[in-house]
Design a protein around this motif. Structure first.
Motif, PDB file in Angstrom:
ATOM      1  N   GLU A  42       0.828  -1.207   0.000  1.00 46.57           N
ATOM      2  CA  GLU A  42       0.000   0.000   0.000  1.00 46.57           C
ATOM      3  C   GLU A  42       0.869   1.266   0.000  1.00 46.57           C
ATOM      4  OE1 GLU A  42      -3.386   2.236  -0.242  1.00 46.57           O
ATOM      5  OE2 GLU A  42      -3.150   0.055  -0.438  1.00 46.57           O
ATOM      6  N   ASP A  43       1.956   1.235   0.773  1.00 44.33           N
ATOM      7  CA  ASP A  43       2.880   2.378   0.798  1.00 44.33           C
ATOM      8  C   ASP A  43       3.561   2.560  -0.556  1.00 44.33           C
ATOM      9  OD1 ASP A  43       2.236   2.933   3.357  1.00 44.33           O
ATOM     10  OD2 ASP A  43       4.140   2.305   4.255  1.00 44.33           O
ATOM     11  N   VAL A  44       3.909   1.446  -1.180  1.00 47.46           N
ATOM     12  CA  VAL A  44       4.543   1.515  -2.503  1.00 47.46           C
ATOM     13  C   VAL A  44       3.579   2.126  -3.514  1.00 47.46           C
ATOM     14  CG1 VAL A  44       5.492   0.170  -4.421  1.00 47.46           C
ATOM     15  CG2 VAL A  44       6.110  -0.403  -2.062  1.00 47.46           C
ATOM     16  N   ARG A  45       2.316   1.709  -3.461  1.00 48.04           N
ATOM     17  CA  ARG A  45       1.310   2.275  -4.374  1.00 48.04           C
ATOM     18  C   ARG A  45       1.134   3.775  -4.132  1.00 48.04           C
ATOM     19  NH1 ARG A  45      -1.304  -2.833  -3.760  1.00 48.04           N
ATOM     20  NH2 ARG A  45      -2.412  -2.081  -1.887  1.00 48.04           N
ATOM     21  N   ASN A  46       1.164   4.189  -2.868  1.00 43.95           N
ATOM     22  CA  ASN A  46       1.029   5.605  -2.553  1.00 43.95           C
ATOM     23  C   ASN A  46       2.210   6.414  -3.086  1.00 43.95           C
ATOM     24  OD1 ASN A  46      -1.425   5.349  -1.236  1.00 43.95           O
ATOM     25  ND2 ASN A  46      -0.483   4.985   0.775  1.00 43.95           N
ATOM     26  N   MET A  47       3.407   5.863  -2.948  1.00 39.78           N
ATOM     27  CA  MET A  47       4.592   6.562  -3.466  1.00 39.78           C
ATOM     28  C   MET A  47       4.530   6.669  -4.988  1.00 39.78           C
ATOM     29  SD  MET A  47       7.914   5.539  -1.158  1.00 39.78           S
ATOM     30  CE  MET A  47       7.635   3.768  -1.094  1.00 39.78           C
ATOM     31  N   LYS A  48       4.128   5.592  -5.631  1.00 39.93           N
ATOM     32  CA  LYS A  48       4.000   5.622  -7.093  1.00 39.93           C
ATOM     33  C   LYS A  48       2.971   6.651  -7.530  1.00 39.93           C
ATOM     34  CE  LYS A  48       3.777   1.745  -9.344  1.00 39.93           C
ATOM     35  NZ  LYS A  48       3.416   0.369  -9.740  1.00 39.93           N
ATOM     36  N   LYS A  49       1.876   6.740  -6.797  1.00 42.42           N
ATOM     37  CA  LYS A  49       0.837   7.716  -7.126  1.00 42.42           C
ATOM     38  C   LYS A  49       1.370   9.138  -6.989  1.00 42.42           C
ATOM     39  CE  LYS A  49      -3.804   9.263  -5.817  1.00 42.42           C
ATOM     40  NZ  LYS A  49      -4.933   9.098  -4.872  1.00 42.42           N
ATOM     41  N   ILE A  50       2.111   9.381  -5.907  1.00 40.60           N
ATOM     42  CA  ILE A  50       2.689  10.712  -5.684  1.00 40.60           C
ATOM     43  C   ILE A  50       3.648  11.073  -6.811  1.00 40.60           C
ATOM     44  CG2 ILE A  50       4.260  12.025  -4.202  1.00 40.60           C
ATOM     45  CD1 ILE A  50       3.043  10.456  -1.828  1.00 40.60           C
ATOM     46  N   ILE A  51       4.512  10.125  -7.187  1.00 41.51           N
ATOM     47  CA  ILE A  51       5.492  10.385  -8.247  1.00 41.51           C
ATOM     48  C   ILE A  51       4.789  10.603  -9.582  1.00 41.51           C
ATOM     49  CG2 ILE A  51       7.419   9.389  -9.538  1.00 41.51           C
ATOM     50  CD1 ILE A  51       8.145   7.868  -6.924  1.00 41.51           C
ATOM     51  N   ASN A  52       3.791   9.775  -9.879  1.00 39.85           N
ATOM     52  CA  ASN A  52       3.024   9.937 -11.127  1.00 39.85           C
ATOM     53  C   ASN A  52       2.414  11.331 -11.221  1.00 39.85           C
ATOM     54  OD1 ASN A  52       3.321   7.606 -12.635  1.00 39.85           O
ATOM     55  ND2 ASN A  52       1.648   6.533 -11.635  1.00 39.85           N
ATOM     56  N   GLU A  53       1.735  11.731 -10.149  1.00 42.62           N
ATOM     57  CA  GLU A  53       1.044  13.024 -10.168  1.00 42.62           C
ATOM     58  C   GLU A  53       2.028  14.180 -10.293  1.00 42.62           C
ATOM     59  OE1 GLU A  53      -1.243  12.988  -6.605  1.00 42.62           O
ATOM     60  OE2 GLU A  53      -2.870  11.745  -7.449  1.00 42.62           O
ATOM     61  N   LYS A  54       3.140  14.090  -9.549  1.00 43.84           N
ATOM     62  CA  LYS A  54       4.129  15.173  -9.595  1.00 43.84           C
ATOM     63  C   LYS A  54       4.781  15.269 -10.975  1.00 43.84           C
ATOM     64  CE  LYS A  54       5.036  17.419  -6.654  1.00 43.84           C
ATOM     65  NZ  LYS A  54       4.611  18.761  -6.237  1.00 43.84           N
ATOM     66  N   LEU A  55       5.106  14.125 -11.565  1.00 40.97           N
ATOM     67  CA  LEU A  55       5.717  14.132 -12.895  1.00 40.97           C
ATOM     68  C   LEU A  55       4.747  14.659 -13.950  1.00 40.97           C
ATOM     69  CD1 LEU A  55       7.714  10.773 -12.893  1.00 40.97           C
ATOM     70  CD2 LEU A  55       8.677  13.071 -13.108  1.00 40.97           C
ATOM     71  N   GLU A  56       3.506  14.231 -13.887  1.00 42.44           N
ATOM     72  CA  GLU A  56       2.507  14.727 -14.845  1.00 42.44           C
ATOM     73  C   GLU A  56       2.343  16.244 -14.728  1.00 42.44           C
ATOM     74  OE1 GLU A  56      -0.246  10.654 -15.111  1.00 42.44           O
ATOM     75  OE2 GLU A  56      -1.000  12.463 -14.100  1.00 42.44           O
ATOM     76  N   GLU A  57       2.348  16.726 -13.494  1.00 37.81           N
ATOM     77  CA  GLU A  57       2.223  18.175 -13.265  1.00 37.81           C
ATOM     78  C   GLU A  57       3.439  18.920 -13.817  1.00 37.81           C
ATOM     79  OE1 GLU A  57       2.541  21.231  -9.479  1.00 37.81           O
ATOM     80  OE2 GLU A  57       1.854  19.182  -9.121  1.00 37.81           O
ATOM     81  N   LYS A  58       4.628  18.412 -13.506  1.00 40.75           N
ATOM     82  CA  LYS A  58       5.861  19.080 -13.941  1.00 40.75           C
ATOM     83  C   LYS A  58       6.020  19.027 -15.460  1.00 40.75           C
ATOM     84  CE  LYS A  58       7.851  20.189  -9.944  1.00 40.75           C
ATOM     85  NZ  LYS A  58       8.308  21.556  -9.597  1.00 40.75           N
ATOM     86  N   LEU A  59       5.675  17.891 -16.062  1.00 41.70           N
ATOM     87  CA  LEU A  59       5.786  17.772 -17.515  1.00 41.70           C
ATOM     88  C   LEU A  59       4.780  18.672 -18.222  1.00 41.70           C
ATOM     89  CD1 LEU A  59       6.339  13.922 -17.802  1.00 41.70           C
ATOM     90  CD2 LEU A  59       7.949  15.679 -18.578  1.00 41.70           C
ATOM     91  N   ALA A  60       3.576  18.769 -17.663  1.00 39.28           N
ATOM     92  CA  ALA A  60       2.578  19.670 -18.246  1.00 39.28           C
ATOM     93  C   ALA A  60       3.058  21.115 -18.171  1.00 39.28           C
ATOM     94  CB  ALA A  60       1.243  19.506 -17.518  1.00 39.28           C
ATOM     95  N   ASP A  61       3.677  21.486 -17.041  1.00 35.25           N
ATOM     96  CA  ASP A  61       4.235  22.844 -16.900  1.00 35.25           C
ATOM     97  C   ASP A  61       5.341  23.080 -17.915  1.00 35.25           C
ATOM     98  OD1 ASP A  61       2.518  23.356 -14.825  1.00 35.25           O
ATOM     99  OD2 ASP A  61       4.000  22.985 -13.239  1.00 35.25           O
ATOM    100  N   LEU A  62       6.167  22.053 -18.156  1.00 32.33           N
ATOM    101  CA  LEU A  62       7.256  22.189 -19.127  1.00 32.33           C
ATOM    102  C   LEU A  62       6.697  22.410 -20.528  1.00 32.33           C
ATOM    103  CD1 LEU A  62      10.322  22.055 -19.653  1.00 32.33           C
ATOM    104  CD2 LEU A  62      10.045  19.590 -20.024  1.00 32.33           C
ATOM    105  N   MET A  63       5.650  21.659 -20.884  1.00 31.03           N
ATOM    106  CA  MET A  63       5.011  21.842 -22.195  1.00 31.03           C
ATOM    107  C   MET A  63       4.472  23.262 -22.343  1.00 31.03           C
ATOM    108  SD  MET A  63       5.361  18.865 -23.592  1.00 31.03           S
ATOM    109  CE  MET A  63       5.588  17.148 -23.140  1.00 31.03           C
ATOM    110  N   GLU A  64       3.865  23.772 -21.271  1.00 30.12           N
ATOM    111  CA  GLU A  64       3.333  25.128 -21.311  1.00 30.12           C
ATOM    112  C   GLU A  64       4.455  26.155 -21.473  1.00 30.12           C
ATOM    113  OE1 GLU A  64       0.191  26.209 -21.520  1.00 30.12           O
ATOM    114  OE2 GLU A  64      -0.303  24.083 -21.715  1.00 30.12           O
ATOM    115  N   THR A  65       5.582  25.886 -20.844  1.00 33.95           N
ATOM    116  CA  THR A  65       6.735  26.784 -20.982  1.00 33.95           C
ATOM    117  C   THR A  65       7.204  26.832 -22.433  1.00 33.95           C
ATOM    118  OG1 THR A  65       7.459  26.374 -18.706  1.00 33.95           O
ATOM    119  CG2 THR A  65       9.106  27.222 -20.232  1.00 33.95           C
ATOM    120  N   PHE A  66       7.272  25.666 -23.062  1.00 35.48           N
ATOM    121  CA  PHE A  66       7.670  25.615 -24.471  1.00 35.48           C
ATOM    122  C   PHE A  66       6.673  26.371 -25.348  1.00 35.48           C
ATOM    123  CE2 PHE A  66       9.936  21.323 -23.637  1.00 35.48           C
ATOM    124  CZ  PHE A  66      11.069  22.008 -23.231  1.00 35.48           C
ATOM    125  N   LYS A  67       5.389  26.136 -25.124  1.00 32.45           N
ATOM    126  CA  LYS A  67       4.367  26.787 -25.954  1.00 32.45           C
ATOM    127  C   LYS A  67       4.346  28.298 -25.730  1.00 32.45           C
ATOM    128  CE  LYS A  67       0.950  24.057 -24.659  1.00 32.45           C
ATOM    129  NZ  LYS A  67      -0.423  23.522 -24.600  1.00 32.45           N
TER     130      LYS A  67
END
Length: 364
Positions: free
Chosen positions: A290-315
């Motif tokens: 359960e802890d592993v799933r929570n960590m994966k969820k946190i990393i997924n969400e943070k990466l998706e947020e950061k990558l979306a911000d990077l795309m916006e920076t490029f645009k």
């Protein structure tokens, strides 16, 4: 027997030709020439080009700490080398250049003429590195000379293999610089508080002008979209009032999959990542699924947020170092460069990350 005799004659003539060709090759004795390892260019106030070169001085010592600093100014880069040769007792050679540095002001004003010259200079190998300094090239090279080292190329390569930089060479730079649906990018150099030349993310060009400087975190995120294997690290901070906690992962393998929806006029990025979990807060137990799933969820969400911000920076800056235009072109036969980049700043790009932990428990 006759066939064997004919074959023997052919082989004999072939060996003679090889010997003659090698005998005709031009030789250079290393202590009879000035070999440029690093070449820098800046824009002078009067519009001329300032060229700066670092060469090892083999005639004084075999120790690489003996480094010559050459600097000249001319209307064109073609006139800089002859002027430099007037300062030396040996011919100046460019065939062994490892790194070419553009000063910040020159990079912002435009480097088209200089890049065009790379194409018509056969002595330059496509494996060399192109970089831009946050200061002038001559100032950066003075600091580098004080380090008594000519290993800038190795420093860049190390950061491409074991750190956050995406892989880059002159070949890749020229492909992105002249190619449709993509923009060129290069490593950025800076001088730190200890007066050392260090890597400071990447710079992105729009046409021939430096338009955007990505910080190290943005550079790491960009590199996982460009390289199948990456050895950089990514840190996630947690908001905790009692103690500062963070989670650190180290990249191993990334597999981006881009899908263009022509009807909706939107782009979807499915990014599969296989990374190592390096450090994590004590409140997590890697033995607990359960802890592993929570960590994966946190990393997924943070990466998706950061990558979306990077795309916006490029645009927002209207640059396309990822080559999104080229990606869409490969999936849309009606693609047109001019019309695509008119809609590019408002192009919907959705990011979905599938993060997998391949190793855990190194630190907690």
């Amino acid at each position: 027997m006759r066939k064997w005799r004919k074959l023997s004659k052919v082989l004999y003539l072939f060996i003679i030709c090889i010997v003659v060709l090698f005998g005709c090759s031009r030789t250079r004795i290393i202590d009879k020439i000035s070999i440029i390892h690093v070449f820098g260019f800046d824009q002078a106030e009067d519009g001329q080009i300032i060229g700066t070169a670092l060469t090892p001085e083999y005639t004084k010592s075999k120790d690489s700490s003996q480094i010559n600093y050459l600097q000249e100014k001319a209307e064109t880069t073609a006139l800089i080398l002859p002027k430099m040769a007037a300062q030396t007792s040996t011919p100046v050679e460019i065939a062994k250049i490892r790194v070419i540095i553009f000063g910040n002001e020159l990079a912002k004003q435009g480097i088209q003429k200089m890049v065009d010259r790379f194409i018509v200079t056969p002595q330059l190998g496509t494996h060399i590195q192109i970089a831009v300094s946050t200061r002038s090239a001559r100032e950066t090279m003075k600091i580098f000379k004080q380090e008594k080292s000519l290993t800038l190329a190795e420093r860049l390569e190390h950061n491409m293999i074991g750190q956050n930089l995406p892989k880059m060479t002159l070949h890749r730079f020229l492909n992105n610089f002249y190619g449709e649906g993509m923009d060129a990018y290069v490593p950025m150099l800076t001088i730190n508080e200890k007066y050392k030349v260090t890597i400071d993310g990447i710079g992105v060009f729009k046409d021939d002008k430096l338009k955007l400087h990505l910080n190290p975190e943005q550079t790491f995120l960009f590199s996982i979209l460009q390289d199948f294997r990456n050895q950089g690290t990514f840190k996630i901070d947690f908001d905790d009032k009692e103690a500062k906690e963070f989670l650190t992962v180290r990249a191993f393998r990334s597999m981006p999959d881009w899908k263009w929806d022509q009807n909706m006029q939107e782009l979807l990025l499915n990014l599969k990542l296989e990374w190592t979990l390096v450090q994590y807060p004590k409140r997590f137990n890697v033995g607990n699924p359960e802890d592993v799933r929570n960590m994966k969820k946190i990393i997924n969400e943070k990466l998706e947020e950061k990558l979306a911000d990077l795309m916006e920076t490029f645009k927002k800056n209207e640059v396309d170092p990822i080559g999104i235009g080229n990606i869409v072109r490969s999936q849309d036969r009606t693609w047109n460069e001019d019309s695509f980049y008119k809609q590019y700043p408002n192009l919907p790009i959705k990011v979905k990350v599938d993060f997998q932990i391949i190793h855990t428990g190194l630190d907690s």
